[in-house]
Write an enzyme that holds these catalytic residues in place. Structure first.
Site, mmCIF file in Angstrom:
data_model
loop_
_atom_site.group_PDB
_atom_site.id
_atom_site.type_symbol
_atom_site.label_atom_id
_atom_site.label_comp_id
_atom_site.label_asym_id
_atom_site.label_seq_id
_atom_site.Cartn_x
_atom_site.Cartn_y
_atom_site.Cartn_z
ATOM 1 N NE ARG A 240 9.955 0.850 -4.938
ATOM 2 C CZ ARG A 240 10.355 0.348 -3.478
ATOM 3 N NH1 ARG A 240 10.264 -0.469 -2.517
ATOM 4 N NH2 ARG A 240 12.064 0.711 -3.678
ATOM 5 C CG HIS A 288 6.904 -2.244 1.302
ATOM 6 N ND1 HIS A 288 6.884 -1.545 0.335
ATOM 7 C CD2 HIS A 288 8.121 -3.244 0.691
ATOM 8 C CE1 HIS A 288 7.510 -1.044 -0.055
ATOM 9 N NE2 HIS A 288 8.484 -2.176 -0.181
#
Lengths: 325, 325
Positions: A240, A288
């Site tokens: 993350r 991502h």
């Protein structure tokens, strides 16, 4: 049949909606989509009382509290921090993480690809190619290279198995103790120092929780093993963005505590065009994409859980709100 | 004890000599080294009659014929074409290939790295990074991507196992029929067309023999699967340079039969600085580093074979001169 709310911000809802229609043609699936960061005040959901399940990505804070008969919330991606950060999130409603073999395999591909990129000096060979230069670097065998994986959930456990098959010295670190065949494991605060000390390639797959916020900082990078077979330490963050301090990665590269980094996630996404990470020669930036949620596999998975839940089977992979994942 | 001749051209002999000294201090090891391509006429080997074993890399043609009591020839790399091409090579002396777990694991690392580079669109993301562009490409799961490995010897068999563990649709092709658990195999001329037709990422690990010379040519590239999950066909050659026709790779990229290529070997090495392969945006060039011979592991392996041979145990991995490997 109880209705499903599909609430998606900042991502194209169309493939998700199409997949629900295809796999559950008789179930009512109501869609809300909009830009990320919008407050729930502006959202209108007709016939809110009929909604029993919410399948969400970056839902507007307060939205889930507007559904009086909500029975479960499903995340459309591997993380749940985008749901738990809502202060109005109903306390009694279970939040379900996605655990899907498809997602796991994608993450393992990403981790293996980027561990091998660092181990096999691919970025050096890329530079040499641009210079038309033929020069072979000394290559240690995987058996002499220490890879350390932070986070030993479903994703971490699969990645360490493939890395071990490739011959690396693999260790893992997790908050709570875990035992994995053939893998050295460390846990908690007291195991962390020893884990870092033996690790040359650090792979981070931790969830974002108040405890892990900013954990990938200069102090940690300085404790990695720099005098191992690779002659430097490397970071791969596919967990993350909130875990990492971008400025500390740049500082660590500058001073040599890190020799390279692969980053798929960032505190601010998309990574701002002005970030110095984009142009750093030792940094690989990906958007991502390490383990994208594939509507095809994930919608089938969610519908299976809903059907079983309606037959009285307990939900799987319910988030422990205390731990944050 | 019978003496060993270490004959090495075009590569630094020092680490090899040091390793023989370290592991066999009581055995006489005589060194010849020089530039590649030198004829044996200029080479002087004192007391040639005492030499029973030759450990060689690119030996001058005619050199091995000068050793009247030679019992075996060991290659210092995975290929043996550099030995078999000597027209004066004594017919009765066994030539031994290197089969070493270290070499195998290095090759598997290389194959897995470059299959994942193509599968995960890493070269597109590299371009986007240079442009500071955040954009996620649709990513098919490995289960929808067909990888085909040409050559199912020790190296090929290990690579297909790891690729299968990563979830790819893996098939293999070899000259003679082979059975491998969980892998679809094709063989011979009649299996070749079907193998190519189902393959999106073609990995070549074949040896260089008169039969395989120039096998990686335009006709083959045109038969690969271009309309699969990746939307294009890719080539990885980590076998031998003589297998590939450089101009045909460029032509295939130009016309779209290939969408990308990773090349570790070339008909002429080092790859000439003027080759168009260096600058092609869809080509990755590495300097014959896929599976470097590591003196540490390989010398131990050779000495073990010599000791066992002197105790009457037959040599392992003796080359079939008819087949050329």
């Amino acid at each position: 049949m109880a209705a499903i709310l599909l609430a998606i911000a900042g991502m194209d809802p169309q493939p998700w909606q199409a997949q629900f229609r295809a796999l559950a043609p008789r179930r009512e699936v109501r869609l809300w989509s909009g830009p990320a960061g919008m407050p729930a005040a502006g959202v209108t959901i007709p016939d809110r009382g009929s909604i029993a399940y919410a399948c969400v990505w970056l839902p507007p804070p307060g939205l889930l509290a507007m559904l009086p008969n909500l029975r479960a919330v499903f995340s459309l991606g591997a993380g749940v921090d985008h749901i738990l950060c809502d202060p109005a999130l109903p306390k009694h409603v279970p939040v379900v993480r996605i655990v899907d073999p498809d997602l796991t395999m994608r993450m393992t591909e990403y981790v293996v690809l980027h561990v091998l990129m660092h181990h096999r000096r691919q970025r050096r060979y890329d530079v040499q190619q641009r210079e038309h230069r033929w020069y072979e670097h000394v290559q240690p065998p995987a058996a002499e290279v220490a890879v350390g994986v932070m986070g030993l959930g479903v994703l971490g456990q699969d990645a360490v198995q493939v890395l071990r098959r490739l011959g690396f010295q693999v260790a893992g670190w997790s908050r709570m103790p875990k035992q994995i065949d053939g893998i050295e494991t460390f846990h908690g605060a007291h195991g962390f120092a020893r884990f870092l000390q033996r690790t040359e390639i650090l792979v981070c797959l931790l969830p974002a929780t108040p405890e892990t916020q900013g954990i990938l900082c200069l102090d940690i990078f300085r404790r990695l093993k720099r005098d191992g077979a690779l002659g430097g330490a490397y970071l791969i963050n596919a967990g993350r963005g909130a875990l990492q301090v971008d400025g500390d990665i740049l500082a660590a590269l500058e001073e040599g505590s890190l020799s390279g980094a692969t980053l798929d996630v960032f505190p601010a996404e998309p990574l701002p065009p002005t970030s110095a990470l984009w142009d750093h020669p030792a940094v690989t930036v990906t958007p991502h994409c390490a383990a994208a949620s594939d509507p095809h596999a994930l919608v089938a998975n969610i519908l299976r859980q809903i059907e079983r839940h309606e037959q009285g089977v307990p939900l799987e992979h319910v988030v422990d709100r205390g731990a944050g994942y």
